[in-house]
Design a protein around this motif. Structure first.
Motif, PDB file in Angstrom:
ATOM      1  N   MET A  50       0.818  -1.203   0.000  1.00 27.66           N
ATOM      2  CA  MET A  50       0.000   0.000   0.000  1.00 27.66           C
ATOM      3  C   MET A  50       0.858   1.262   0.000  1.00 27.66           C
ATOM      4  SD  MET A  50      -2.652   1.462   2.866  1.00 27.66           S
ATOM      5  CE  MET A  50      -1.293   2.112   3.833  1.00 27.66           C
ATOM      6  N   VAL A  51       1.937   1.254   0.799  1.00 24.05           N
ATOM      7  CA  VAL A  51       2.778   2.443   0.918  1.00 24.05           C
ATOM      8  C   VAL A  51       3.385   2.808  -0.423  1.00 24.05           C
ATOM      9  CG1 VAL A  51       4.818   3.399   2.017  1.00 24.05           C
ATOM     10  CG2 VAL A  51       3.251   1.987   3.350  1.00 24.05           C
ATOM     11  N   LEU A  52       3.894   1.815  -1.141  1.00 20.45           N
ATOM     12  CA  LEU A  52       4.511   2.085  -2.447  1.00 20.45           C
ATOM     13  C   LEU A  52       3.479   2.604  -3.441  1.00 20.45           C
ATOM     14  CD1 LEU A  52       6.965   2.019  -4.282  1.00 20.45           C
ATOM     15  CD2 LEU A  52       6.469  -0.394  -4.754  1.00 20.45           C
ATOM     16  N   ASP A  53       2.297   2.009  -3.437  1.00 13.84           N
ATOM     17  CA  ASP A  53       1.246   2.462  -4.347  1.00 13.84           C
ATOM     18  C   ASP A  53       0.851   3.911  -4.051  1.00 13.84           C
ATOM     19  OD1 ASP A  53       1.200   0.071  -5.637  1.00 13.84           O
ATOM     20  OD2 ASP A  53      -0.607  -0.685  -4.669  1.00 13.84           O
ATOM     21  N   LEU A  54       0.705   4.249  -2.779  1.00 15.08           N
ATOM     22  CA  LEU A  54       0.352   5.627  -2.419  1.00 15.08           C
ATOM     23  C   LEU A  54       1.455   6.599  -2.806  1.00 15.08           C
ATOM     24  CD1 LEU A  54      -1.298   5.187   1.110  1.00 15.08           C
ATOM     25  CD2 LEU A  54      -2.436   5.679  -1.063  1.00 15.08           C
ATOM     26  N   LEU A  55       2.703   6.161  -2.713  1.00 13.65           N
ATOM     27  CA  LEU A  55       3.824   7.008  -3.121  1.00 13.65           C
ATOM     28  C   LEU A  55       3.764   7.307  -4.614  1.00 13.65           C
ATOM     29  CD1 LEU A  55       6.537   8.386  -2.459  1.00 13.65           C
ATOM     30  CD2 LEU A  55       7.647   6.177  -2.886  1.00 13.65           C
ATOM     31  N   VAL A  56       3.497   6.289  -5.414  1.00 12.55           N
ATOM     32  CA  VAL A  56       3.421   6.467  -6.865  1.00 12.55           C
ATOM     33  C   VAL A  56       2.229   7.349  -7.237  1.00 12.55           C
ATOM     34  CG1 VAL A  56       3.039   5.262  -9.055  1.00 12.55           C
ATOM     35  CG2 VAL A  56       4.606   4.299  -7.359  1.00 12.55           C
ATOM     36  N   ILE A  57       1.074   7.077  -6.637  1.00 12.17           N
ATOM     37  CA  ILE A  57      -0.129   7.851  -6.961  1.00 12.17           C
ATOM     38  C   ILE A  57       0.029   9.308  -6.519  1.00 12.17           C
ATOM     39  CG2 ILE A  57      -2.605   8.087  -6.520  1.00 12.17           C
ATOM     40  CD1 ILE A  57      -2.614   4.997  -6.068  1.00 12.17           C
ATOM     41  N   GLY A  58       0.541   9.526  -5.306  1.00 10.82           N
ATOM     42  CA  GLY A  58       0.734  10.889  -4.816  1.00 10.82           C
ATOM     43  C   GLY A  58       1.695  11.675  -5.684  1.00 10.82           C
ATOM     44  N   THR A  59       2.744  11.027  -6.168  1.00 12.35           N
ATOM     45  CA  THR A  59       3.698  11.701  -7.052  1.00 12.35           C
ATOM     46  C   THR A  59       3.037  12.089  -8.368  1.00 12.35           C
ATOM     47  OG1 THR A  59       5.552  10.471  -6.078  1.00 12.35           O
ATOM     48  CG2 THR A  59       5.915  11.476  -8.244  1.00 12.35           C
ATOM     49  N   ALA A  60       2.251  11.177  -8.940  1.00  9.93           N
ATOM     50  CA  ALA A  60       1.563  11.474 -10.203  1.00  9.93           C
ATOM     51  C   ALA A  60       0.594  12.639 -10.035  1.00  9.93           C
ATOM     52  CB  ALA A  60       0.818  10.227 -10.697  1.00  9.93           C
ATOM     53  N   ILE A  61      -0.099  12.685  -8.903  1.00 10.63           N
ATOM     54  CA  ILE A  61      -1.052  13.778  -8.670  1.00 10.63           C
ATOM     55  C   ILE A  61      -0.332  15.112  -8.567  1.00 10.63           C
ATOM     56  CG2 ILE A  61      -2.691  14.756  -7.008  1.00 10.63           C
ATOM     57  CD1 ILE A  61      -3.564  11.905  -6.341  1.00 10.63           C
ATOM     58  N   THR A  62       0.739  15.163  -7.779  1.00 13.10           N
ATOM     59  CA  THR A  62       1.399  16.443  -7.530  1.00 13.10           C
ATOM     60  C   THR A  62       2.098  16.989  -8.770  1.00 13.10           C
ATOM     61  OG1 THR A  62       2.628  17.584  -5.771  1.00 13.10           O
ATOM     62  CG2 THR A  62       3.736  15.727  -6.829  1.00 13.10           C
ATOM     63  N   LEU A  63       2.442  16.129  -9.724  1.00  9.43           N
ATOM     64  CA  LEU A  63       3.130  16.578 -10.939  1.00  9.43           C
ATOM     65  C   LEU A  63       2.168  17.007 -12.048  1.00  9.43           C
ATOM     66  CD1 LEU A  63       6.023  13.946 -11.225  1.00  9.43           C
ATOM     67  CD2 LEU A  63       6.159  16.309 -10.388  1.00  9.43           C
ATOM     68  N   GLY A  64       0.881  16.863 -11.840  1.00  4.65           N
ATOM     69  CA  GLY A  64      -0.091  17.211 -12.884  1.00  4.65           C
ATOM     70  C   GLY A  64       0.043  18.651 -13.359  1.00  4.65           C
ATOM     71  N   PRO A  65       0.052  18.894 -14.663  1.00  2.00           N
ATOM     72  CA  PRO A  65       0.284  20.250 -15.172  1.00  2.00           C
ATOM     73  C   PRO A  65      -0.904  21.190 -15.036  1.00  2.00           C
ATOM     74  CG  PRO A  65      -0.083  18.738 -16.997  1.00  2.00           C
ATOM     75  CD  PRO A  65      -0.039  17.907 -15.751  1.00  2.00           C
ATOM     76  N   LEU A  66      -2.123  20.677 -15.066  1.00  2.00           N
ATOM     77  CA  LEU A  66      -3.292  21.554 -15.104  1.00  2.00           C
ATOM     78  C   LEU A  66      -3.453  22.347 -13.810  1.00  2.00           C
ATOM     79  CD1 LEU A  66      -5.879  19.204 -16.875  1.00  2.00           C
ATOM     80  CD2 LEU A  66      -4.545  21.063 -17.870  1.00  2.00           C
ATOM     81  N   HIS A  67      -3.452  21.655 -12.684  1.00  2.00           N
ATOM     82  CA  HIS A  67      -3.661  22.370 -11.424  1.00  2.00           C
ATOM     83  C   HIS A  67      -2.448  23.225 -11.060  1.00  2.00           C
ATOM     84  CE1 HIS A  67      -1.494  18.820  -9.783  1.00  2.00           C
ATOM     85  NE2 HIS A  67      -1.133  19.632  -8.798  1.00  2.00           N
ATOM     86  N   ASN A  68      -1.259  22.784 -11.444  1.00  2.00           N
ATOM     87  CA  ASN A  68      -0.078  23.595 -11.150  1.00  2.00           C
ATOM     88  C   ASN A  68      -0.075  24.889 -11.953  1.00  2.00           C
ATOM     89  OD1 ASN A  68       1.401  22.105  -9.138  1.00  2.00           O
ATOM     90  ND2 ASN A  68       1.880  20.588 -10.691  1.00  2.00           N
ATOM     91  N   SER A  69      -0.482  24.827 -13.222  1.00  2.00           N
ATOM     92  CA  SER A  69      -0.571  26.046 -14.032  1.00  2.00           C
ATOM     93  C   SER A  69      -1.607  27.003 -13.460  1.00  2.00           C
ATOM     94  CB  SER A  69      -0.919  25.690 -15.479  1.00  2.00           C
ATOM     95  OG  SER A  69       0.121  24.969 -16.095  1.00  2.00           O
ATOM     96  N   ALA A  70      -2.769  26.465 -13.076  1.00  2.00           N
ATOM     97  CA  ALA A  70      -3.818  27.306 -12.501  1.00  2.00           C
ATOM     98  C   ALA A  70      -3.362  27.924 -11.185  1.00  2.00           C
ATOM     99  CB  ALA A  70      -5.085  26.486 -12.289  1.00  2.00           C
ATOM    100  N   PHE A  71      -2.635  27.168 -10.389  1.00  2.00           N
ATOM    101  CA  PHE A  71      -2.170  27.673  -9.105  1.00  2.00           C
ATOM    102  C   PHE A  71      -1.176  28.815  -9.293  1.00  2.00           C
ATOM    103  CE2 PHE A  71       0.421  27.348  -5.164  1.00  2.00           C
ATOM    104  CZ  PHE A  71      -0.598  27.513  -4.242  1.00  2.00           C
ATOM    105  N   ILE A  72      -0.297  28.695 -10.280  1.00  2.02           N
ATOM    106  CA  ILE A  72       0.666  29.768 -10.547  1.00  2.02           C
ATOM    107  C   ILE A  72      -0.070  31.036 -10.983  1.00  2.02           C
ATOM    108  CG2 ILE A  72       2.573  30.491 -12.038  1.00  2.02           C
ATOM    109  CD1 ILE A  72       3.456  27.540 -12.084  1.00  2.02           C
ATOM    110  N   LEU A  73      -1.112  30.885 -11.784  1.00  2.00           N
ATOM    111  CA  LEU A  73      -1.911  32.048 -12.177  1.00  2.00           C
ATOM    112  C   LEU A  73      -2.540  32.727 -10.961  1.00  2.00           C
ATOM    113  CD1 LEU A  73      -3.741  30.931 -15.442  1.00  2.00           C
ATOM    114  CD2 LEU A  73      -2.189  32.866 -15.188  1.00  2.00           C
ATOM    115  N   LEU A  74      -3.038  31.919 -10.038  1.00  2.00           N
ATOM    116  CA  LEU A  74      -3.617  32.485  -8.822  1.00  2.00           C
ATOM    117  C   LEU A  74      -2.562  33.233  -8.010  1.00  2.00           C
ATOM    118  CD1 LEU A  74      -5.894  29.538  -7.661  1.00  2.00           C
ATOM    119  CD2 LEU A  74      -6.682  31.791  -8.383  1.00  2.00           C
TER     120      LEU A  74
END
Length: 214
Positions: free
Chosen positions: A1-25
């Motif tokens: 479970m720990v490894l799976d959560l690590l992989v999923i959490g990394t994929a989420i945090t690297l997403g370009p859409l929310h990061n671009s929107a956050f920088i605009l904010l």
């Protein structure tokens, strides 16, 4: 479970859409306040999803090879397949030029509530669902699993935390560098979406198939 959560959490945090929107904010007139509203809403959404899972399971993982356990694995397999198909579809379709979303023109006048709602809309719900399905295996009688779930929520929010703190500590430098990062994210948005979708989707499928046959 720990490894799976690590992989999923990394994929989420690297997403370009929310990061671009956050920088605009962050670059708006009340950037730090709006960024904080977005960040807290994003984190609250992740925590709420995990909390719902924990309430349903009672903090006890289902026994292996039972109907609940198999159903959970099947859900992760289905999410992985959806991500792979989505990534393949985005990769095959011809690039379409598009301008910035219409809401960016009104971002200076946006309220913290609007920023919080934007975080909810931009959350990659398929990946969040994969995290929720993985959290079913959490045993809350152990400190390790508590730390794993906490670490997952923080990891999935890490890019936002870093950018928010950078803007607070060094606003002038942050504005220039983060806008440069936003330009790069927009130029490589399709490649990032395809890569993250395919990699996470294949990972979930491989892990789910392995769990079903062992």
């Amino acid at each position: 479970m720990v490894l799976d959560l690590l992989v999923i959490g990394t994929a989420i945090t690297l997403g370009p859409l929310h990061n671009s929107a956050f920088i605009l904010l962050l670059s708006s007139r009340r950037g730090v306040r709006q960024g904080l509203a977005f960040l807290l809403s994003w984190l609250a959404n992740l925590i709420a999803v995990i909390a719902c899972v924990v309430l349903l399971t009672g903090g006890q993982p289902p026994t292996r090879h039972t109907v609940p356990s198999t159903a959970t694995i099947a859900v992760k397999l289905a999410i992985g397949l959806v991500l792979v198909l989505y990534g393949a579809h985005r990769r095959r379709r011809p690039p379409r030029p598009h301008g910035p979303p219409r809401w960016t023109a009104r971002i200076d006048n946006a309220s913290p509530a609007t920023a919080a709602g934007l975080a909810w809309l931009l959350q990659p719900w398929a990946m969040v669902g994969a995290g929720a399905a993985t959290a079913v295996d959490a045993d809350l009688s152990t400190l390790t699993d508590w730390l794993a779930l906490t670490g997952y929520c923080l990891l999935a929010t890490l890019s936002l935390i870093i950018m928010e703190m950078y803007t607070v500590w060094a606003p002038t430098a942050a504005n220039a560098r983060l806008n440069g990062l936003r330009s790069w994210l927009e130029q490589h948005q399709e490649q990032l979406i395809v890569t993250l979708s395919l990699l996470l989707g294949l990972w979930l499928m491989a892990r789910s198939i392995y769990e079903l046959v062992t």
